[in-house]
Enzyme design. Structure first.
Site, PDB file in Angstrom:
ATOM      1  N   ASP A 279     -13.442 -11.210  14.473  1.00  0.00           N
ATOM      2  CA  ASP A 279     -14.547 -11.951  15.070  1.00  0.00           C
ATOM      3  C   ASP A 279     -15.831 -11.131  14.999  1.00  0.00           C
ATOM      4  O   ASP A 279     -16.903 -11.667  14.737  1.00  0.00           O
ATOM      5  CB  ASP A 279     -14.241 -12.272  16.536  1.00  0.00           C
ATOM      6  CG  ASP A 279     -13.229 -13.401  16.672  1.00  0.00           C
ATOM      7  OD1 ASP A 279     -12.731 -13.871  15.639  1.00  0.00           O
ATOM      8  OD2 ASP A 279     -12.936 -13.797  17.806  1.00  0.00           O
TER       9      ASP A 279
ATOM     10  N   HIS B  22      -2.570  -6.492  10.949  1.00  0.00           N
ATOM     11  CA  HIS B  22      -1.643  -7.529  11.411  1.00  0.00           C
ATOM     12  C   HIS B  22      -2.204  -8.406  12.531  1.00  0.00           C
ATOM     13  O   HIS B  22      -1.910  -9.588  12.598  1.00  0.00           O
ATOM     14  CB  HIS B  22      -0.355  -6.877  11.909  1.00  0.00           C
ATOM     15  CG  HIS B  22       0.170  -5.819  11.018  1.00  0.00           C
ATOM     16  ND1 HIS B  22       0.889  -6.098   9.897  1.00  0.00           N
ATOM     17  CD2 HIS B  22       0.046  -4.467  11.049  1.00  0.00           C
ATOM     18  CE1 HIS B  22       1.217  -4.971   9.290  1.00  0.00           C
ATOM     19  NE2 HIS B  22       0.713  -3.963   9.976  1.00  0.00           N
TER      20      HIS B  22
ATOM     21  N   HIS C 194      -7.068  -1.803   0.563  1.00  0.00           N
ATOM     22  CA  HIS C 194      -5.729  -1.361   0.941  1.00  0.00           C
ATOM     23  C   HIS C 194      -5.204  -0.451  -0.162  1.00  0.00           C
ATOM     24  O   HIS C 194      -5.402  -0.755  -1.342  1.00  0.00           O
ATOM     25  CB  HIS C 194      -4.783  -2.551   1.111  1.00  0.00           C
ATOM     26  CG  HIS C 194      -5.143  -3.467   2.233  1.00  0.00           C
ATOM     27  ND1 HIS C 194      -4.787  -3.222   3.531  1.00  0.00           N
ATOM     28  CD2 HIS C 194      -5.864  -4.613   2.258  1.00  0.00           C
ATOM     29  CE1 HIS C 194      -5.256  -4.196   4.302  1.00  0.00           C
ATOM     30  NE2 HIS C 194      -5.919  -5.045   3.550  1.00  0.00           N
TER      31      HIS C 194
ATOM     32  N   ASN D 291     -10.559   0.037   5.459  1.00  0.00           N
ATOM     33  CA  ASN D 291      -9.128  -0.112   5.289  1.00  0.00           C
ATOM     34  C   ASN D 291      -8.593  -0.386   6.688  1.00  0.00           C
ATOM     35  O   ASN D 291      -8.425   0.537   7.475  1.00  0.00           O
ATOM     36  CB  ASN D 291      -8.516   1.172   4.716  1.00  0.00           C
ATOM     37  CG  ASN D 291      -7.012   1.023   4.500  1.00  0.00           C
ATOM     38  OD1 ASN D 291      -6.390   0.118   5.067  1.00  0.00           O
ATOM     39  ND2 ASN D 291      -6.430   1.910   3.709  1.00  0.00           N
TER      40      ASN D 291
ATOM     41  N   TYR E  42       2.176   5.609   0.411  1.00  0.00           N
ATOM     42  CA  TYR E  42       0.780   6.051   0.448  1.00  0.00           C
ATOM     43  C   TYR E  42       0.508   7.345  -0.321  1.00  0.00           C
ATOM     44  O   TYR E  42      -0.614   7.842  -0.293  1.00  0.00           O
ATOM     45  CB  TYR E  42       0.347   6.235   1.910  1.00  0.00           C
ATOM     46  CG  TYR E  42       0.509   4.980   2.705  1.00  0.00           C
ATOM     47  CD1 TYR E  42      -0.389   3.921   2.552  1.00  0.00           C
ATOM     48  CD2 TYR E  42       1.573   4.813   3.585  1.00  0.00           C
ATOM     49  CE1 TYR E  42      -0.238   2.738   3.255  1.00  0.00           C
ATOM     50  CE2 TYR E  42       1.732   3.635   4.298  1.00  0.00           C
ATOM     51  CZ  TYR E  42       0.835   2.600   4.132  1.00  0.00           C
ATOM     52  OH  TYR E  42       0.995   1.437   4.825  1.00  0.00           O
TER      53      TYR E  42
END
Lengths: 152, 152, 152, 152, 152, 152, 152, 152, 152, 152, 152, 152
Positions: free
Chosen positions: C88, C81, C101, C75, C23
């Site tokens: 939803d 995961h 990302h 992000n 990162y």
């Protein structure tokens, strides 16, 4: 004074000579001295048995039942991946079993087929895994004795 | 004097009230007393944090980094199955992590998604898992300090 | 003047302090300044919201609907995961969503459960992913307005 | 002045004539004009290459290496599903690669086998995906040059 | 007079505003009125609790145990997909649980991880699912009381 | 003069007596003569070891390390399917390993768990697989020596 | 004097320029010289054919049937992963086929879809794989001729 | 008078020379004569195109669109297993497509990735599959014309 | 007078001492007496061999071939799960093999890897499985002899 | 007055005689009386049909279409696991279908292949599942009538 | 005198006319004579029932319960693959069930879904499987009677 | 004059009344007239048999063998998904079988378990599938007769 059998599975005899990035540089002989010392401090009779043959480990466990051992400590090592016969043996035997691994097997994506036969598992702390495993096994034996006393 | 954070994951606060066939009858409060006692004997500053919210556990870990904690002991409990965000947090944080479970999760066919982020795992010995996990974590910290001294 | 909500998912608040090999070293605060600058240049009202709790992100999105926001940039980070409830929520909400990302998640074998709810995805370009994501979202909004004008 | 190769994979030459519900009505020729315009605005030398034969795309990339191209932008299109040879080619070549898709492939449950060879991916924004992909690739090239300058 | 807790999981608070093709146009407020009316008709004390945070649902259930609730009715909604910690909580708690879904989740290829912790499931009948779920839960409670009376 | 250990795995001792459609009619004794001849022609000291017990193969390899062997040629035969302990042994040992099979195992849908520990594999050429495997192993050893000379 | 066709599959023409950690620094031209030399020493007529297009490899093989070639040596390289049409071609053609790989593909978790069509496979020995593969193919051809002589 | 393109996929040009147990002894030339005869009897303009290169098949289909062909008959042969780009092409093109196979592919456990793009499939009847496929395609075209007449 | 070898696989020697809920309380010695009696009644020469080492079972089978045994009866027991080398041995040996299990292995979700090498299987009838297995093997031998007589 | 068909699938006729731990001790006859009573209270014409043959259930449903039935209530029971033909029948028929199970099938890891054809499912409440299923079906029918009235 | 029902599943009535390579040339009528003879020798009342309809087999079993049968012998034959309703029936019925197959189903990669409902299985010995299955079932019945006598 | 049995599987009797988007509006009766006409034109004796019970289809096929039928045409319809017993029946019977489907089952992601037992398959052309299937079956029968003549 509890009597404990420590089985060192396939490839453990070569400890300290292979893959030090995983297993460090302590040799099998040095590890024996460490574990023997920890056993003595805790008043435990300990026998260490090395084998690369799965069936010999099974033979040793059945003999241990006859010789009055109280518990089994084992690093299945090379037997971890497919030691189904050994697993059946331990599930059948009445000997409480604690499984130890020097490395965090989960991190290395290794699945132990023997884990389901164990009281519990200690994994990832190098040689210290043996000391913690010994403590865990003694604790299991103590709780069993306490439960038996209560029944009596 | 090492400073250790113990996180008790989802549902642990209710210990002793649910599923005694798995977890025994020790309550969360009694367990706290046990672990606090073991920490005191070992000269460890221990803070215990209970939460049912995964994100709160993450928040607590980031705060711990700022507060100078040396290591993390955690029973992920309800977070064991799908705690991916928590796993990413631990992998990113520099805090050594030892995972403990009261039951032998492997025997119950539970797969911890957090195990890959741990130094090692202790599972299956009831409340004793915490004592062994504490010993394991102290050992990890000691070895790290030794390695640092050697570099200096 | 479009009004956009940027949600930074689990662990993003710690940016620049963890896993720099993935990162980089830009901190969350520095990233905020960058994104705010890009928003200003493009005449966009931007609000940035950090959270480690998935349900808080859901709450924030529902509030955004009432507050008249035009689009969502996110992000998902640690929610990538297993953030099904968040997915939803976004599928149900009328807010156009662009997913960003910093790393090429595909290369790291990470599968986003949120991607199916997005207009599109920008992944792999470090902090620049945010700038490109902002441009992408503005483009989506512009095309929607154009389509509406044509209907009128 | 960076020199960039844009490869349009299998079926792209027919853009605007097939499946407008996914790809809109812009034709390949019109898209060329758009992308050429964006390249000119950014001071980029751009060459566009259409092919329906995977091996020709590989041939073109190797020639690009000899011709001094700085980066590769590609919409693999029909090669997305099974373009393993193309993927190996890109992994081996030193040319930075940005992957673009006009649609959000994830929403359509399409998995790109080429994604692992890319710096990053932009997907879902119609023709705008190309503009964002171009910006992303320029950013990648700029960061590389900056890193090289620092080493010098 | 039985005391029942109704938990409305992630995204339910927004009912009537999202995906009417699945969930109809009844709002959360209107549904509350409906369910409250059904509870009154059946002489049931009902408390309705909305949350988007899984851990808050767990907290609420543990509080309900202390407050003497007799049963749990829940539409897990967004927690349906990965609410493992919530599932562990319900399995551990002694509170009978009936699960309701407004849509036929099976038809939408959604698998509830919470179903294994339920007495039973009612799915697919819109707001009527709540009325049927309430009847089902009352029936479960009645049968339990009858069984207890028989033992006494 | 390189010193090479050839291990013939489970069932190889019975060669020529079982499944001639796969393995031909050459007996183990005749194969020994062939391989010994090829070794002599190439100036190689060769020892051939047959065993049906996986652990004995492991024992033999560890002894070979002490006896100064330079390389390992092995037809794992019956150990091919589940010889994980043997694989761990080879991965740990420093002995270069070349794997041979008389049949094209891939055509028979057999997957060798040992292949990942090998320098390379020769499969499908009957007894000639041994001659090629020997040449391959000598080539590996020669390249290693050359690399060492360059470092010196 | 046997006549052998060597096909170098996708990306092989770029050998020596890409991924030297896997494939070394020998260029395609240098490899040609090596293999041509080995062929000459063994009295073999060898033709080398490079292509990045799977269908061209198929065309070449059918031409080889008409031109009286005796065998096929091939490094499928980029065709390894999904070269099903090529596999069907080889299975249908009467030309004996030996597959070579410079690297141990199994170690890199690569599965060749072409292996089932081969007499055998040689993998993992760098450029030496070609020399061994040539020897293997000659041996296959010799055994076939011997079998035919026996029938006559 | 309908105009139909027949594409013979990878390896079909070699028909009659390979695997007669599956495909019989009719050669490609003889099959051409058969199919041409059937076309003539039915008043169909037929063009037959053989290729081993998937991308060339795609090119041919796009040209056919410009040349006013009414339908596509194809035996994908070697493209059956992984012809995803070809499948995308056909799905995008407006040309009705009937797929034929000489063998019952299902019996040989072969899955066609192209089937989802077809009007229908005829498989298993040797050269007769082409005659039936031609009849099927004519029927499809006739029904389309009838439907169009009804709309007019 | 047929000569039959009975192999008792891993852990069988401990029969009667482990898991009586599955295997009853008959000991290995008592079972030997039973089976020996059944053999005598049927005029069969029977030798019983116990081993916990898979390779020793293989060795015993090869010796049996030399000693003129007519058939093999085996309870693979602990070898059931992963005895691939033993399976290869039996498939290669010409000795008819009947497999017996005391329990219904299917009910316990155990899959025998050896079953494919057997004439047939008898499972689930405790010690009676041996008697039935013996009858089955004699029947197999008788049918073979009858077939041979017919050929002569 | 709605007319409803209740189908009791394979093995239901034996209710009360098998597996009382799952299904209780109510017999099929007693259940008929219960359901008939509930139908009478609700002014419903109910016909109950038992069958162990899947095709007979299909026949009955097609007859019901001709006889003017308004809805189908069914406990598929033994057809739950593989009743694909029955599922196709229900999907094709216009009859609204509500599925009931006496047990919580999910808890017993049973997956109904028929669920996708249902309006909704009620599972887990013993005989009460039928009463709730009847209410659910009436509600579905009422809503359909209301929708039709609105259209008129 | 025990009373046993023998069910011959789907396709068994055609025995001797289909696939003699698997099932031999004995016809259903001849097999009936064989089995009836074995039953008479053992003092067993045997009824043989053939059916190709799974539901009829279920019907027959329920009738057998009322008629006082002691055990069920069955060759499920065509019901082996998907006879879930039949399996549920047998699990629910109190009738001890022994499963027989004429062929070694495991060798043919056939998995019986009924095996989990059986006392045990006999497979692979042609018509002899029935004789052994009969003996096995009688042994099961005898052991049950013995156990009951002991309780009395 | 060939004699052909046409079996219409589960749900076909209801053709024209269910799912017209898939199957059109032709009724079973109208289809019968069509197929009967086609049979008459081709000089074929045709019998049509409808059933919703898989076992009845099996019974019909065995009767057909006795009645001298030459071939079987079948639309398995509802038996497509799990008709394993029917598949075994066809594999065992000597009757050539051609499978027809009105829809392109592959497009609807339906996998026929019966396809492996067929000479070939025709799918996707509505009622025309039957005409083509009839032609295909006649062709199969003609080729068989031709082969027999050659042997004579």
């Amino acid at each position: 004074m509890p009597k404990i059998l420590l089985i060192q599975g396939a490839n453990m005899v070569h400890l300290g000579k292979r893959e030090p990035q995983f297993y460090g540089t302590t040799t099998a002989r040095e590890l024996d001295a460490l574990v023997t010392g920890w056993a003595r401090e805790r008043g435990v009779t300990l026998e260490i048995y090395y084998t690369n043959v799965e069936g010999e480990a099974i033979n040793r466990i059945y003999r241990a039942l006859d010789e009055g051992f109280d518990g089994l400590l084992m690093n299945p090592a090379g037997f971890t991946h497919a030691g189904y016969a050994l697993r059946d043996c331990i599930k059948g035997a009445a000997l409480p079993y604690v499984e130890v691994h020097m490395t965090n097997v989960e991190k290395r994506e290794i699945k132990s087929v023997l884990g389901v036969a164990a009281e519990g598992v200690v994994a990832g702390f190098g040689t210290t895994s043996y000391r913690l495993g010994l403590d865990a096994l003694l604790d299991v034996l103590e709780r069993r004795r306490a439960a038996l006393r209560q029944l009596a």
